[in-house]
Design a protein around this motif. Sequence first.
Motif, mmCIF file in Angstrom:
data_model
loop_
_atom_site.group_PDB
_atom_site.id
_atom_site.type_symbol
_atom_site.label_atom_id
_atom_site.label_comp_id
_atom_site.label_asym_id
_atom_site.label_seq_id
_atom_site.Cartn_x
_atom_site.Cartn_y
_atom_site.Cartn_z
ATOM 1 N N PHE A 18 -4.185 3.234 6.219
ATOM 2 C CA PHE A 18 -4.681 3.332 7.598
ATOM 3 C C PHE A 18 -5.333 4.695 7.862
ATOM 4 N N SER A 19 -4.819 5.777 7.233
ATOM 5 C CA SER A 19 -5.425 7.111 7.479
ATOM 6 C C SER A 19 -6.835 7.188 6.899
ATOM 7 N N GLY A 20 -6.965 6.783 5.637
ATOM 8 C CA GLY A 20 -8.270 6.876 4.988
ATOM 9 C C GLY A 20 -9.283 5.932 5.625
ATOM 10 N N ILE A 23 -11.984 5.473 -1.895
ATOM 11 C CA ILE A 23 -11.498 5.066 -3.221
ATOM 12 C C ILE A 23 -10.001 4.815 -3.151
ATOM 13 N N ASP A 24 -9.546 3.770 -3.781
ATOM 14 C CA ASP A 24 -8.091 3.568 -3.869
ATOM 15 C C ASP A 24 -7.708 3.047 -5.255
ATOM 16 N N ALA A 25 -6.530 3.468 -5.702
ATOM 17 C CA ALA A 25 -6.005 3.030 -6.994
ATOM 18 C C ALA A 25 -5.639 1.546 -6.971
ATOM 19 N N THR A 32 1.019 1.525 0.609
ATOM 20 C CA THR A 32 2.103 1.546 1.616
ATOM 21 C C THR A 32 1.642 0.978 2.952
ATOM 22 N N SER A 33 0.373 1.177 3.284
ATOM 23 C CA SER A 33 -0.102 0.662 4.575
ATOM 24 C C SER A 33 0.032 -0.854 4.668
ATOM 25 N N GLY A 34 0.000 -1.533 3.540
ATOM 26 C CA GLY A 34 0.175 -2.996 3.554
ATOM 27 C C GLY A 34 1.587 -3.436 3.241
ATOM 28 N N GLY A 71 5.224 -3.580 9.712
ATOM 29 C CA GLY A 71 4.252 -4.224 10.599
ATOM 30 C C GLY A 71 4.448 -3.927 12.073
ATOM 31 N N PHE A 72 5.039 -2.763 12.400
ATOM 32 C CA PHE A 72 5.158 -2.333 13.804
ATOM 33 C C PHE A 72 4.044 -1.330 14.078
ATOM 34 N N ILE A 73 3.283 -1.558 15.146
ATOM 35 C CA ILE A 73 2.377 -0.487 15.612
ATOM 36 C C ILE A 73 3.047 0.054 16.866
ATOM 37 N N PRO A 132 -8.222 4.178 -9.701
ATOM 38 C CA PRO A 132 -7.346 5.359 -9.605
ATOM 39 C C PRO A 132 -8.100 6.643 -9.924
ATOM 40 N N VAL A 133 -7.851 7.665 -9.155
ATOM 41 C CA VAL A 133 -8.382 8.996 -9.482
ATOM 42 C C VAL A 133 -7.414 9.618 -10.484
ATOM 43 N N ARG A 134 -7.889 9.761 -11.703
ATOM 44 C CA ARG A 134 -7.003 10.249 -12.775
ATOM 45 C C ARG A 134 -7.114 11.740 -13.008
ATOM 46 N N THR A 141 -3.900 10.520 0.925
ATOM 47 C CA THR A 141 -3.142 9.937 -0.177
ATOM 48 C C THR A 141 -1.628 9.972 0.041
ATOM 49 N N ASN A 142 -1.198 10.189 1.280
ATOM 50 C CA ASN A 142 0.224 10.058 1.613
ATOM 51 C C ASN A 142 1.061 10.917 0.656
ATOM 52 N N SER A 143 2.154 10.406 0.127
ATOM 53 C CA SER A 143 3.034 11.225 -0.728
ATOM 54 C C SER A 143 2.345 11.679 -2.001
HETATM 55 C C1 LIG Z 1 8.935 -0.488 3.845
HETATM 56 C C2 LIG Z 1 8.205 0.386 4.842
HETATM 57 C C3 LIG Z 1 8.208 0.065 6.185
HETATM 58 C C4 LIG Z 1 7.478 0.833 7.093
HETATM 59 N N1 LIG Z 1 7.352 0.379 8.370
HETATM 60 C C5 LIG Z 1 6.451 0.959 9.192
HETATM 61 C C6 LIG Z 1 6.128 0.364 10.444
HETATM 62 O O1 LIG Z 1 6.626 -0.703 10.798
HETATM 63 N N2 LIG Z 1 5.222 0.994 11.239
HETATM 64 C C7 LIG Z 1 4.612 2.163 10.853
HETATM 65 O O2 LIG Z 1 3.815 2.702 11.628
HETATM 66 N N3 LIG Z 1 4.855 2.718 9.660
HETATM 67 C C8 LIG Z 1 5.741 2.142 8.809
HETATM 68 N N4 LIG Z 1 5.949 2.650 7.556
HETATM 69 C C9 LIG Z 1 5.190 3.850 7.155
HETATM 70 C C10 LIG Z 1 3.717 3.528 6.917
HETATM 71 O O3 LIG Z 1 3.553 2.451 6.047
HETATM 72 C C11 LIG Z 1 3.020 4.763 6.354
HETATM 73 O O4 LIG Z 1 3.253 5.842 7.252
HETATM 74 C C12 LIG Z 1 1.519 4.530 6.229
HETATM 75 O O5 LIG Z 1 1.263 3.529 5.282
HETATM 76 C C13 LIG Z 1 0.811 5.795 5.834
HETATM 77 O O6 LIG Z 1 -0.561 5.486 5.758
HETATM 78 P P1 LIG Z 1 -1.515 6.387 4.905
HETATM 79 O O7 LIG Z 1 -2.864 5.792 4.988
HETATM 80 O O8 LIG Z 1 -1.357 7.809 5.315
HETATM 81 O O9 LIG Z 1 -0.926 6.289 3.420
HETATM 82 P P2 LIG Z 1 -0.910 5.033 2.415
HETATM 83 O O10 LIG Z 1 -0.859 3.766 3.110
HETATM 84 O O11 LIG Z 1 0.162 5.324 1.411
HETATM 85 O O12 LIG Z 1 -2.311 5.167 1.700
HETATM 86 C C14 LIG Z 1 -2.544 6.133 0.704
HETATM 87 C C15 LIG Z 1 -3.388 5.470 -0.361
HETATM 88 O O13 LIG Z 1 -3.749 6.458 -1.325
HETATM 89 C C16 LIG Z 1 -3.888 5.798 -2.547
HETATM 90 N N5 LIG Z 1 -3.802 6.778 -3.635
HETATM 91 C C17 LIG Z 1 -2.821 7.672 -3.860
HETATM 92 N N6 LIG Z 1 -3.073 8.368 -4.992
HETATM 93 C C18 LIG Z 1 -4.254 7.914 -5.478
HETATM 94 C C19 LIG Z 1 -5.039 8.206 -6.615
HETATM 95 N N7 LIG Z 1 -4.676 9.151 -7.520
HETATM 96 N N8 LIG Z 1 -6.194 7.531 -6.795
HETATM 97 C C20 LIG Z 1 -6.608 6.587 -5.896
HETATM 98 N N9 LIG Z 1 -5.882 6.249 -4.809
HETATM 99 C C21 LIG Z 1 -4.725 6.901 -4.605
HETATM 100 C C22 LIG Z 1 -2.717 4.811 -2.571
HETATM 101 O O14 LIG Z 1 -2.927 3.734 -3.456
HETATM 102 C C23 LIG Z 1 -2.649 4.375 -1.119
HETATM 103 O O15 LIG Z 1 -3.259 3.129 -0.886
HETATM 104 C C24 LIG Z 1 6.747 1.972 6.646
HETATM 105 C C25 LIG Z 1 6.786 2.315 5.293
HETATM 106 C C26 LIG Z 1 7.498 1.551 4.400
HETATM 107 C C27 LIG Z 1 7.493 1.934 2.962
#
Ligand SMILES: Cc1cc2nc3c(=O)[nH]c(=O)nc-3n(C[C@H](O)[C@H](O)[C@H](O)COP(=O)(O)OP(=O)(O)OC[C@H]3O[C@@H](n4cnc5c(N)ncnc54)[C@H](O)[C@@H]3O)c2cc1C
Length: 438
Positions: free
Chosen positions: A46-48, A67-69, A76-78, A82-84, A213-215, A240-242
């Motif tokens: 969702f951030s990207g 780009i995504d791996a 994690t976004s999928g 599923g709460f907003i 994937p970005v390697r 890229t979250n964590s």
């Molecule tokens: C089980 C669970 C339940 C949750 N429930 C909720 C909820 O109900 N409501 C809510 O708001 N939040 C919830 N969260 C948290 C929420 O999912 C995350 O805060 C959110 O997905 C973060 O979004 P993001 O775009 O920052 O990161 P992400 O969704 O993690 O996206 C980061 C992307 O970076 C990509 N990436 C990383 N490294 C590389 C690389 N080297 N090369 C290419 N791509 C790369 C990954 O594949 C990933 O798709 C939950 C999390 C979990 C695990």
Amino acid sequence: MQPIKNLPARDGQLGWFESVPFQRPMPVRQAEQNEHFDIIIIGAGFSGLATAGRLAELRPEARIAVIDALEVGQGTSGRNAGFIIDLPHNLDATEPDVELNTRVRDLNCFAIQRLKRIQEQQGLDVCWHAAGKYLAAHEEKHFANLNAFVNTLEAIGEQYEILDGEALATRLGTHYYQRAVYTPGNILMNPAALAISVASALPDNVTLLENTPVREVDLSNKVVQTPKARLSADTLVLATNSFTEKFGVCRNQLVPVFTYASLTRPLDDSEISQFDGVTPWGLTSAHPAGTTVRLTPDKRVFIRNTLNFQPALRSSQALLDKARDQHRKSLLARFPRLANVLFEYTWGGMICMTMNHEPVFKEQAPGLYVVAAMNGVGVAKGTYLGHYMAELICGKQSPELDFILQHSAPSWVPPDPVRSMGARIRLAVEARRARGEV
Ligand SMILES: Cc1cc2nc3c(=O)[nH]c(=O)nc-3n(C[C@H](O)[C@H](O)[C@H](O)COP(=O)(O)OP(=O)(O)OC[C@H]3O[C@@H](n4cnc5c(N)ncnc54)[C@H](O)[C@@H]3O)c2cc1C
């Protein structure tokens, strides 16, 4: 070039992704040839996606790549619950900060409106429903957290309902919970479907590259190496979250915590009859380490709990099996008559935490931007931070951007092995405290 040692993996059977109720409208495209873009965003969560969407609006002439791996909806976004969530999620606020909570509420609502507009425009069935949310306690000792939440709601003038005993059981179809605070503004959806819908709305000047994937990365020159192609850009955004720390930034700031979810098969007519008169609902626990539960519109039960610290950013079959066993216990504790209902999917995903719950949102170096650490509420937060990240990149000022910049300073986390030890001890303590809510 610096190698990226840990790459995202699927971490189980992705229930929401597998049950997306529509055909994906766009083909999956990988990076096949060396290319230069104006802006590259790594991470199609969702951030990207929000960063890309807003950048495309502000700079329609720019060539942008996301780009995504994995495929959109597999990260994690999928995988989340599923709460907003529209409201600030602070359970320990005895004296709520009205200004801060009001701002966060307004930004969350802005994100909900933006996502709502996208899903309406795209017309894809993301199972969007304005169900509200229950914050619920099984044990009386957690009523204090419900009261703290009510204090915040009162302070910012939000509507709520307190439900006890039979009135609550009638709404949920279970007597498991003693008390809940219901707030009406939360949205429930299938997060993988919503992520795909958001990606499908990106205009033509955004190239989406999945299974890419970005390697290796050269952050100074903004070059990324993928399996088949080397891509470069003038501006690079890490969403890229964590995994951000694996790019060599945000060291000593992030605490990646794995959590797990399961989704049952759809309940049959006799099983769903115990929910007579109950509409689909979503519930989070009065204790942060407790269980999240949903009854979905397609008659499945969703369970999320179990937290463990995984610095390798990857789960294992043993951990998935253990989590599924716990999910089964949690399901039966709430719905003993569903003893014959098995989980169809179990998966893991990462919550990227910081010690003070503030996200990372910054220009790390000229032309290099980072947005990460949504602290478990990334659907709304990732959407609004991505939006304002694009505005930061384009030099567009606003009070919202100022507020975000003022509240994006994660506090220091000690390096490993102290971080790992500390995180594991803290999670064990919280799990013990939350036992009755799991
Ligand atoms: C089980 C669970 C339940 C949750 N429930 C909720 C909820 O109900 N409501 C809510 O708001 N939040 C919830 N969260 C948290 C929420 O999912 C995350 O805060 C959110 O997905 C973060 O979004 P993001 O775009 O920052 O990161 P992400 O969704 O993690 O996206 C980061 C992307 O970076 C990509 N990436 C990383 N490294 C590389 C690389 N080297 N090369 C290419 N791509 C790369 C990954 O594949 C990933 O798709 C939950 C999390 C979990 C695990």
